[in-house]
Write a protein that holds these residues in place. Sequence first.
Motif, PDB file in Angstrom:
ATOM      1  N   VAL A  17      28.675  32.223  35.176  1.00 32.13           N
ATOM      2  CA  VAL A  17      27.746  33.189  35.774  1.00 32.13           C
ATOM      3  C   VAL A  17      27.883  33.177  37.291  1.00 32.13           C
ATOM      4  O   VAL A  17      27.928  34.233  37.945  1.00 32.13           O
ATOM      5  CB  VAL A  17      26.294  32.881  35.355  1.00 32.13           C
ATOM      6  N   SER A  18      27.954  31.972  37.867  1.00 34.57           N
ATOM      7  CA  SER A  18      28.099  31.844  39.316  1.00 34.57           C
ATOM      8  C   SER A  18      29.413  32.462  39.791  1.00 34.57           C
ATOM      9  O   SER A  18      29.457  33.169  40.801  1.00 34.57           O
ATOM     10  CB  SER A  18      28.035  30.363  39.705  1.00 34.57           C
ATOM     11  N   ALA A  19      30.496  32.195  39.045  1.00 31.50           N
ATOM     12  CA  ALA A  19      31.799  32.745  39.412  1.00 31.50           C
ATOM     13  C   ALA A  19      31.799  34.262  39.311  1.00 31.50           C
ATOM     14  O   ALA A  19      32.375  34.952  40.167  1.00 31.50           O
ATOM     15  CB  ALA A  19      32.882  32.154  38.516  1.00 31.50           C
ATOM     16  N   ALA A  20      31.159  34.798  38.279  1.00 28.70           N
ATOM     17  CA  ALA A  20      31.086  36.248  38.129  1.00 28.70           C
ATOM     18  C   ALA A  20      30.294  36.879  39.269  1.00 28.70           C
ATOM     19  O   ALA A  20      30.659  37.941  39.787  1.00 28.70           O
ATOM     20  CB  ALA A  20      30.457  36.598  36.783  1.00 28.70           C
ATOM     21  N   ALA A  21      29.219  36.207  39.694  1.00 30.05           N
ATOM     22  CA  ALA A  21      28.366  36.747  40.750  1.00 30.05           C
ATOM     23  C   ALA A  21      29.078  36.812  42.096  1.00 30.05           C
ATOM     24  O   ALA A  21      28.866  37.730  42.892  1.00 30.05           O
ATOM     25  CB  ALA A  21      27.096  35.901  40.871  1.00 30.05           C
ATOM     26  N   ARG A  22      29.955  35.843  42.355  1.00 36.17           N
ATOM     27  CA  ARG A  22      30.640  35.836  43.653  1.00 36.17           C
ATOM     28  C   ARG A  22      32.032  36.450  43.584  1.00 36.17           C
ATOM     29  O   ARG A  22      32.784  36.417  44.552  1.00 36.17           O
ATOM     30  CB  ARG A  22      30.732  34.419  44.210  1.00 36.17           C
ATOM     31  N   GLY A  23      32.392  36.971  42.418  1.00 37.77           N
ATOM     32  CA  GLY A  23      33.677  37.629  42.288  1.00 37.77           C
ATOM     33  C   GLY A  23      34.802  36.715  41.925  1.00 37.77           C
ATOM     34  O   GLY A  23      35.941  37.135  41.764  1.00 37.77           O
ATOM     35  N   ALA A  24      34.532  35.405  41.800  1.00 42.09           N
ATOM     36  CA  ALA A  24      35.537  34.421  41.382  1.00 42.09           C
ATOM     37  C   ALA A  24      36.823  34.542  42.179  1.00 42.09           C
ATOM     38  O   ALA A  24      37.915  34.514  41.655  1.00 42.09           O
ATOM     39  CB  ALA A  24      35.830  34.540  39.895  1.00 42.09           C
ATOM     40  N   THR A  25      36.719  34.690  43.501  1.00 42.88           N
ATOM     41  CA  THR A  25      37.903  34.716  44.346  1.00 42.88           C
ATOM     42  C   THR A  25      38.433  33.307  44.484  1.00 42.88           C
ATOM     43  O   THR A  25      37.733  32.410  44.935  1.00 42.88           O
ATOM     44  CB  THR A  25      37.567  35.273  45.736  1.00 42.88           C
ATOM     45  N   THR A  26      39.658  33.074  44.080  1.00 39.19           N
ATOM     46  CA  THR A  26      40.209  31.721  44.022  1.00 39.19           C
ATOM     47  C   THR A  26      41.620  31.679  44.553  1.00 39.19           C
ATOM     48  O   THR A  26      42.300  32.694  44.667  1.00 39.19           O
ATOM     49  CB  THR A  26      40.219  31.218  42.570  1.00 39.19           C
ATOM     50  N   ALA A  27      42.070  30.472  44.869  1.00 42.27           N
ATOM     51  CA  ALA A  27      43.441  30.296  45.328  1.00 42.27           C
ATOM     52  C   ALA A  27      44.386  30.408  44.149  1.00 42.27           C
ATOM     53  O   ALA A  27      44.144  29.868  43.085  1.00 42.27           O
ATOM     54  CB  ALA A  27      43.597  28.941  46.003  1.00 42.27           C
TER      55      ALA A  27
END
Length: 364
Positions: A17-27
Amino acid sequence: MIGTADPASRALLRALVSAAARGATTAKPGGEVGEARIGAVLAIDTEPPAIGGVQFRYADPGDPALVEALAGVHAAAYVAVSTDLGRDLATGARTRRERSLRVAQTVITAAAAAGVRHLVVVTSAQTFGAHADNPVPLEDDAALRASSDEGQVGDLMDVEQLIAVARDVHPGLTITAVRPAALVGDGVDTVLTRHFEAPRLLTLRGAEPAWQFCHVDDLGSAVAVVVAQGIAGAVSVGAEGHLTQRDLERLTGMRRVELSMAAAMGTADRLHRVGVLPAPASDLAFVAFPWAVSARTLLGRGWVPVHDNETCVGVLLDAIRGSHAVAARRLDRKDAALGAASAAVALVGTAAIMRRRRRKGSTA
């Protein structure tokens, strides 16, 4: 998310849920930062979780009708490792094993039939096995050398075998095995957490354990990275580095009781056969020999654990405060196993005392 009742599954849901909320921008591989996003988060179980930001579909994870609940799902996650030892002991080993295999098989088959592209299955780093010759740390692609016996680690070895077969049978389904170190967190109850509910820490002479932990929240964020980036194969998860036995005794304030491998294994085997020990004697290896992991793949993909090993020990101690166990059996006045657990204390304690006397040459 398939199954939401246990602490690890709830941690995964929160992380997704947290990743979805922030867009899950990752390296991404190579170090560049790119957009790898998690969309809507779906919880599938027989009861809705008390977590905001998730959609809910009703289905029993062990029922073939699960395929209907997975319609339209791109990626799914399932926690195979158990964090409810009390429930497992009440269920019984045979029923527990049958349930574990049935649910894992159903999840894999339903995911493939529903057209799910990526399935993440959480097992345990215990499947690597704890051995004196293990490198520290173990790499993600290390061989799985745990005993395939009747214990809970044996359950997970069977699940790992199902995953290996499914990769050939269902080539359109990418399956990732996620293998965390010893889990800690609110509500986590395992043979390893109960190791710290005993009056003293059992150690085996000549053995050099490497203690490593994984907070369920860090497991959740790791799975979110796996889902967002579509990481395939197998990855391990754990706090960076490890603790020695001396470190552990310092942090817990607990004293040790030391036995030879032969004495400990013999006693554990007898206690397991009469029903006192919930785990087979082979599980003693996990408190004696190293099975720490590198988490190299995830660290290279931008995942960073928030909790170090010392913090995890503190979390574990807070979670078990007020609980007392011997041989992983909780001591409670209403527990019918109390007499048997007391016998376990007597057997282990007597062995340690006799060993000390022999070393001193005493005949008293």
